[in-house]
Design a protein around this motif. Structure first.
Motif, PDB file in Angstrom:
ATOM      1  N   THR A  95       0.834  -1.198   0.000  1.00 47.05           N
ATOM      2  CA  THR A  95       0.000   0.000   0.000  1.00 47.05           C
ATOM      3  C   THR A  95       0.872   1.253   0.000  1.00 47.05           C
ATOM      4  O   THR A  95       0.611   2.202  -0.735  1.00 47.05           O
ATOM      5  CB  THR A  95      -0.938  -0.004   1.222  1.00 47.05           C
ATOM      6  N   GLU A  96       1.931   1.241   0.805  1.00 51.52           N
ATOM      7  CA  GLU A  96       2.829   2.385   0.865  1.00 51.52           C
ATOM      8  C   GLU A  96       3.509   2.608  -0.487  1.00 51.52           C
ATOM      9  O   GLU A  96       3.626   3.740  -0.959  1.00 51.52           O
ATOM     10  CB  GLU A  96       3.891   2.160   1.947  1.00 51.52           C
ATOM     11  N   ALA A  97       3.919   1.528  -1.144  1.00 48.61           N
ATOM     12  CA  ALA A  97       4.541   1.645  -2.462  1.00 48.61           C
ATOM     13  C   ALA A  97       3.542   2.176  -3.478  1.00 48.61           C
ATOM     14  O   ALA A  97       3.893   2.991  -4.341  1.00 48.61           O
ATOM     15  CB  ALA A  97       5.093   0.292  -2.900  1.00 48.61           C
ATOM     16  N   ASP A  98       2.294   1.717  -3.392  1.00 48.54           N
ATOM     17  CA  ASP A  98       1.258   2.204  -4.305  1.00 48.54           C
ATOM     18  C   ASP A  98       1.018   3.703  -4.127  1.00 48.54           C
ATOM     19  O   ASP A  98       0.850   4.438  -5.103  1.00 48.54           O
ATOM     20  CB  ASP A  98      -0.049   1.439  -4.107  1.00 48.54           C
ATOM     21  N   PHE A 111       1.941   9.214  -6.130  1.00 43.27           N
ATOM     22  CA  PHE A 111       2.500  10.540  -5.886  1.00 43.27           C
ATOM     23  C   PHE A 111       3.487  10.908  -6.999  1.00 43.27           C
ATOM     24  O   PHE A 111       3.417  12.001  -7.571  1.00 43.27           O
ATOM     25  CB  PHE A 111       3.183  10.561  -4.516  1.00 43.27           C
ATOM     26  N   GLN A 112       4.396   9.981  -7.333  1.00 41.00           N
ATOM     27  CA  GLN A 112       5.373  10.240  -8.384  1.00 41.00           C
ATOM     28  C   GLN A 112       4.680  10.388  -9.745  1.00 41.00           C
ATOM     29  O   GLN A 112       5.076  11.240 -10.542  1.00 41.00           O
ATOM     30  CB  GLN A 112       6.411   9.104  -8.452  1.00 41.00           C
ATOM     31  N   THR A 113       3.675   9.583  -9.996  1.00 39.20           N
ATOM     32  CA  THR A 113       2.921   9.684 -11.249  1.00 39.20           C
ATOM     33  C   THR A 113       2.299  11.070 -11.368  1.00 39.20           C
ATOM     34  O   THR A 113       2.374  11.703 -12.429  1.00 39.20           O
ATOM     35  CB  THR A 113       1.837   8.586 -11.319  1.00 39.20           C
ATOM     36  N   ASP A 114       1.697  11.550 -10.296  1.00 34.62           N
ATOM     37  CA  ASP A 114       1.088  12.884 -10.314  1.00 34.62           C
ATOM     38  C   ASP A 114       2.131  13.963 -10.614  1.00 34.62           C
ATOM     39  O   ASP A 114       1.861  14.898 -11.373  1.00 34.62           O
ATOM     40  CB  ASP A 114       0.399  13.186  -8.978  1.00 34.62           C
ATOM     41  N   LEU A 120       7.146   7.761 -16.836  1.00 31.03           N
ATOM     42  CA  LEU A 120       5.809   7.326 -16.413  1.00 31.03           C
ATOM     43  C   LEU A 120       5.575   5.853 -16.751  1.00 31.03           C
ATOM     44  O   LEU A 120       5.022   5.103 -15.940  1.00 31.03           O
ATOM     45  CB  LEU A 120       4.729   8.190 -17.071  1.00 31.03           C
ATOM     46  N   CYS A 121       5.993   5.462 -17.929  1.00 30.74           N
ATOM     47  CA  CYS A 121       5.816   4.057 -18.335  1.00 30.74           C
ATOM     48  C   CYS A 121       6.612   3.119 -17.440  1.00 30.74           C
ATOM     49  O   CYS A 121       6.109   2.088 -16.997  1.00 30.74           O
ATOM     50  CB  CYS A 121       6.225   3.876 -19.794  1.00 30.74           C
TER      51      CYS A 121
END
Length: 169
Positions: free
Chosen positions: A59-62, A67-70, A101-102
């Motif tokens: 969950t923390e990794a998700d 966050f990084q994706t945003d 992103l990919c």
């Protein structure tokens, strides 16, 4: 019947202590005895605690991935209009952001790797008995001689035989 908050807190504390003691190398039997439970009960508790821990980590990794994706998407949105307008530098930045992103989200196509034999041909695999391996090892140790032909694994070349018959070398 649901456990009380006090019972849940007690289990959580026992699990923390159990992990600490297992990391220190203490046996499951010793830990179980100190808590007054069977080894089986402690093993089940350990498994449940570890699964819970793994789920929390996932969950923390998700959350971090989102966050990084945003962040990358915000940067991409900033350079996108210029990239579409033909700005070469903005296009390069957009392309790099899309690549990131990919990779971050596991969307890259898997890399295909192929192992081949000599000159790109098929890789020859075989099994050998210990005696055959010893023969190969001893044969390879003869490679430092003047005539490095490995008689244990090599076969004569037909062209060599023809040259000798013709008197050519």
């Amino acid at each position: 019947m649901p456990h009380s908050k006090a019972e849940m807190a007690q289990v959580a504390e026992r699990r923390r202590e159990m992990f600490r003691r297992r990391r220190a190398g203490e046996s499951m039997e010793s830990i179980a005895a100190s808590f007054g439970v069977s080894r089986g009960t402690l093993a089940k508790d350990f498994t449940r605690a570890y699964r819970s821990y793994l789920e929390e980590e996932k969950t923390e990794a998700d959350v971090w991935r989102r966050f990084q994706t945003d962040r990358y998407e915000a940067l991409l949105a900033a350079v996108w209009p210029d990239a579409l307008a033909g700005d070469v530098r903005a296009n390069e930045q957009a392309s790099k952001l899309i690549d990131k992103l990919c990779r971050l989200n596991g969307l890259d196509q898997p890399v295909r790797a192929e192992i081949t034999g000599a000159d790109g041909g098929p890789l020859a695999l075989s099994s050998a008995s210990p005696d055959e391996l010893m023969t190969l090892i001893s044969a390879s140790s003869r490679l430092d001689h003047d005539n490095p032909t490995n008689t244990a694994t090599s076969t004569p070349d037909e062209d060599d035989d023809e040259q000798e018959e013709d008197g050519e070398e």
